[in-house]
Design an enzyme around this catalytic site. Sequence first.
Site, PDB file in Angstrom:
ATOM      1  N   SER A 280      40.970  40.232  32.154  1.00 49.04           N
ATOM      2  CA  SER A 280      41.328  38.977  32.827  1.00 49.04           C
ATOM      3  C   SER A 280      41.681  37.848  31.635  1.00 49.04           C
ATOM      4  CB  SER A 280      40.172  38.214  33.654  1.00 49.04           C
ATOM      5  OG  SER A 280      39.010  38.209  32.886  1.00 49.04           O
TER       6      SER A 280
ATOM      7  N   ASP B 112      36.593  28.276  34.156  1.00 46.97           N
ATOM      8  CA  ASP B 112      35.786  28.394  35.480  1.00 46.97           C
ATOM      9  C   ASP B 112      34.454  29.142  34.937  1.00 46.97           C
ATOM     10  OD1 ASP B 112      36.543  31.052  34.403  1.00 46.97           O
ATOM     11  OD2 ASP B 112      37.956  31.464  35.960  1.00 46.97           O
TER      12      ASP B 112
ATOM     13  N   HIS C 165      36.384  32.163  31.773  1.00 48.71           N
ATOM     14  CA  HIS C 165      37.616  32.165  31.188  1.00 48.71           C
ATOM     15  C   HIS C 165      38.170  30.622  30.577  1.00 48.71           C
ATOM     16  CE1 HIS C 165      38.187  34.918  34.599  1.00 48.71           C
ATOM     17  NE2 HIS C 165      38.352  35.878  33.584  1.00 48.71           N
TER      18      HIS C 165
END
Length: 385
Positions: A41, A349, A352
């Site tokens: 991610s 978040d 990240h």
Amino acid sequence: MVPICKLVIGVTLLLLLLLPISTFCLPAECNFPALFNFGDSNSDTGALSALFGQLPPPSGQTFFHSPAGRNSDGRLLIDFIAEGLGLPYLSPFLDSMGTNFSHGANYATAGSTIRRQNTTIFQSGYSPISLDVQYAEFSDFFKRSPIIRDKGDVFKNLFPENYKFSSALYTFDIGQNDLTAGYKLNLTTEQVKLYVPDVISQFTTIIKKVYALGGRAFWIHNTGPVGCLPYIMDTRLITAAQVDPQGCAAPFNGVSQFFNQKLKEAVTQLRKQLPSAAITYVDIYSVKYSLVAQAKKLGFDDPFLVCCGHGGKYNFNNKRRCGSTRMVKGKEILIAKSCKDPSSRISWDGIHFTEAANRWMYSQIADGAFSDPPVPLKMACHRNK
């Protein structure tokens, strides 16, 4: 009297002789025609969204002004790398809508690991697109691209010419989830360390396979300080004695450092085994840790305070992550909202980074200051002799 022209020529030659030899031997920039990325991610530009649906707002709000498949308010580090190389943002390989692969492709998928996980994404959150699957996608892309280009018309302009594969930069940013997967199984940090060598072995196997298909320039990020993530700080049991001077969880960072040590040793061996490869090891751990340590000095707020979240010590609730909603009187209400100014935060978040943090990180690694060998991004095709 010596003519002026001869005097000028003489002085010029003298100055040239006084210059160090290295001045005449500076390598040229690589001008990478394509970029192929593998990861999780931290560099997924839309693969998981293509598989399981778009991330909810407010992701993407800062730069793209709507969700763009990225776990951030805007651009990721890989986006800044593409910009720095003068290339378009990478299309996710798994996205079939509006994609253009003429300058490379992105195989990174949120939740991906190096080793396959014996679970489903619905049970654990880890992607089925592990690194070996990402390589399978790349291998298929490599073999089929010339066939599709030969069809002509629009296809010719959407896939890379053959030469781009051998002249491209291959970037890797993966491994963090392999560590957190162990924590989710309630393994101790020492137990997680035990399987790190196998993770690294599987990673090097993929590098060798990409090399066998003609890849020559590799830009490999080590893993970041997991113990500095608000997600870890909030969900793991951490004693006061385990918190380091910067406020991070030392035992978890210790595992990241152990992983990075083994990765760096593996890269050293790969350079011997793949003599035509230019392999750059990038110490992203030090960059991210420095960002946390210098947050206030660099103009950021509390480095552990999450921008997009809901409640809790760090504005992070693992059950109500960024973009979460709830029904109020029959109407869906966004409760895990963005902060007013994402550029003032490091963490987007809880897991990240914000675009502002990613931009700063790019500024640190682009010139090679955190690389081994210390080559700038644009010169990463040159082997260290």
